[in-house]
Design an enzyme around this catalytic site. Structure first.
Site, mmCIF file in Angstrom:
data_model
loop_
_atom_site.group_PDB
_atom_site.id
_atom_site.type_symbol
_atom_site.label_atom_id
_atom_site.label_comp_id
_atom_site.label_asym_id
_atom_site.label_seq_id
_atom_site.Cartn_x
_atom_site.Cartn_y
_atom_site.Cartn_z
ATOM 1 C CB CYS A 141 -1.278 0.010 1.443
ATOM 2 S SG CYS A 141 -1.960 1.441 1.707
ATOM 3 C CB CYS A 148 -5.050 13.882 2.513
ATOM 4 S SG CYS A 148 -6.597 13.340 1.474
ATOM 5 C CB CYS A 152 -12.691 11.219 4.784
ATOM 6 S SG CYS A 152 -12.516 11.140 3.216
ATOM 7 N N GLY A 196 -2.844 10.151 1.258
ATOM 8 C CA GLY A 196 -3.650 11.101 0.323
ATOM 9 C C GLY A 196 -4.700 10.593 -1.114
ATOM 10 C CD GLU A 197 -8.659 10.726 -3.953
ATOM 11 O OE1 GLU A 197 -8.444 10.586 -5.100
ATOM 12 O OE2 GLU A 197 -9.617 10.270 -3.385
ATOM 13 C CB SER A 228 -8.227 3.828 -3.077
ATOM 14 O OG SER A 228 -8.920 4.219 -2.322
ATOM 15 C CB SER A 250 -13.265 5.260 -0.476
ATOM 16 O OG SER A 250 -12.182 5.511 -0.325
ATOM 17 C CG LEU A 251 -20.442 4.648 -0.751
ATOM 18 C CD1 LEU A 251 -20.362 5.105 -1.947
ATOM 19 C CD2 LEU A 251 -21.168 3.111 -1.361
ATOM 20 C CG ASN A 326 -8.953 -0.308 11.435
ATOM 21 O OD1 ASN A 326 -8.887 -1.414 11.821
ATOM 22 N ND2 ASN A 326 -8.524 -0.491 9.644
#
Length: 388
Positions: A141, A148, A152, A196-197, A228, A250-251, A326
């Site tokens: 990953c 970011c 969120c 990050g996005e 993602s 990412s819903l 988490n």
């Protein structure tokens, strides 16, 4: 070391490297040789490129450089998951996570109780063990930004704000740097799900993906690379025309009322517009869209959320990846109870959706989904405007 007077060759796709070298009179195949040395042989300097003429190597020393870094810290969990902290030349810090194990998204859905008893000596246990061996993966990953800008509210990275975009070389080098530490186990899967996005750093991410997928470069299969996004619709549509990679969305909530609160970008791109864009997205053959859904106890795991989610995704080939929240220091949400999580998952399965619960990896070392963050707190540089 920052060398602004030199071009970083790890920033360049094969085509860009060809343009650079042919413009100075070099044959096209020289670029392919250099490209292989950098990405397949992990060359650290130009003297190692022994099939290049000495005069060419000397010229490259004067005009070019190759980004290379190593972790400044690592944390290893009991299950082998390892989080690596990297420091960039300007002090910005990013993290990558090495995850050895089974890709459970390719297995038949299991209940939590089945998951706990997996691997026994009975017939089912033997079948599960065989499936584990077939689906064994080493997933890396990687991050695409330091910090970011999406904000969120359940994500630890979001508390950093945005420090800066990563350069193409810094994205690619995470893969090389971690593989360097694990020569015995090849990385099989890449997920751009770290800090990050990815689509907010679009140009550098796409260039990095071209390098990672290039058969003369890192030579990853497009079937094993996942990008993602939280829902930058224009960039999703651009990506669909440029690269055949897997898409993970990412819903996290099926209604605007809830998603507006936990995913601020939803106020610009409402959930119904996002799903319409997903339905238009051309997926690689035999692949479906992955929806990531962080389950927040008592917030988005109610029976009415199941109903709304089933209606929203009706008829869309997809997998739903439930990620129990988490927790991190100061987090405003709680992890759902195992019973509530299993009930939520089972309700979605009964609705006909391939739904699985992601096994939490690296939670104790803050390496699990939504937990990545560093102490970087630099002033953000000028970046594309965030819709909102």
């Amino acid at each position: 070391m920052d060398t602004p007077d030199k071009v970083d060759l790890k920033d360049l796709t094969r085509e860009a490297l060809q343009r650079l070298l042919t413009s100075s009179g070099k044959a096209k195949y020289r670029a392919e040789q250099v490209f292989r040395w950098i990405h397949q042989r992990d060359a650290a300097d130009f003297d190692a490129m022994t099939n290049l003429a000495k005069v060419t190597r000397e010229e490259l020393k004067r005009t070019a450089t190759i980004t290379r870094f190593a972790p400044v810290h690592e944390d290893r969990a009991d299950d082998g998951t390892t989080k690596y902290l990297f420091e960039m030349h300007d002090g910005s810090k990013i993290e990558a996570v090495w995850i050895p194990g089974v890709d459970e998204s390719e297995d038949p859905p299991l209940t939590l109780s089945e998951r706990e008893s997996k691997g026994g000596a009975d017939e089912n246990g033997s079948k599960r063990k065989a499936a584990d061996e077939t689906h064994y993966r080493v997933t890396l990953c990687i991050s695409t930004q330091a910090g970011c800008a999406m904000g969120c509210t359940f994500c630890h990275t979001g508390t950093m704000k945005l420090v800066r975009n990563l350069r193409t070389a810094e994205i690619v080098e995470q893969v090389l740097a971690v593989q360097r530490l694990h020569p015995e186990r090849k990385i099989t899967n890449l997920v751009l799900m770290g800090m990050g996005e990815p689509l907010h750093n679009y140009d550098n991410v796409v260039a990095a993906l071209h390098i990672l997928l290039d058969d003369l470069g890192m030579n990853f299969s497009h079937k094993r690379v996942t990008v993602s996004t939280v829902g930058l619709i224009p960039e999703m549509e651009r990506l669909s025309k440029e690269l055949p990679v897997n898409l993970a969305v990412s819903l996290h909530a099926p209604t605007n009322a809830v998603r507006d609160e936990i995913v601020p970008l939803n106020r610009k791109y409402p959930v119904e517009d996002l799903i319409a864009a997903v339905r238009r997205y051309p997926m690689p053959r035999k692949k479906v869209v992955m929806f990531e859904y962080v389950v927040l106890g008592g917030v988005n795991d109610r029976p009415e959320d199941v109903t709304a989610l089933a209606k929203l995704l009706d008829g869309l080939p997809c997998k739903i990846n439930l990620i129990p929240f988490n927790e991190w220091p100061g987090a405003p949400y709680k992890r759902p109870t195992p019973e509530r999580l299993e009930a939520f998952r089972d309700a979605l399965v009964k609705k006909g959706f391939f739904t699985f619960v992601r096994a939490t990896r690296g939670r104790k070392i803050l390496a699990a989904c939504g937990q990545l963050a560093t102490e970087s707190r630099r002033t953000p540089r000028s970046l594309p405007t965030i819709p909102g």
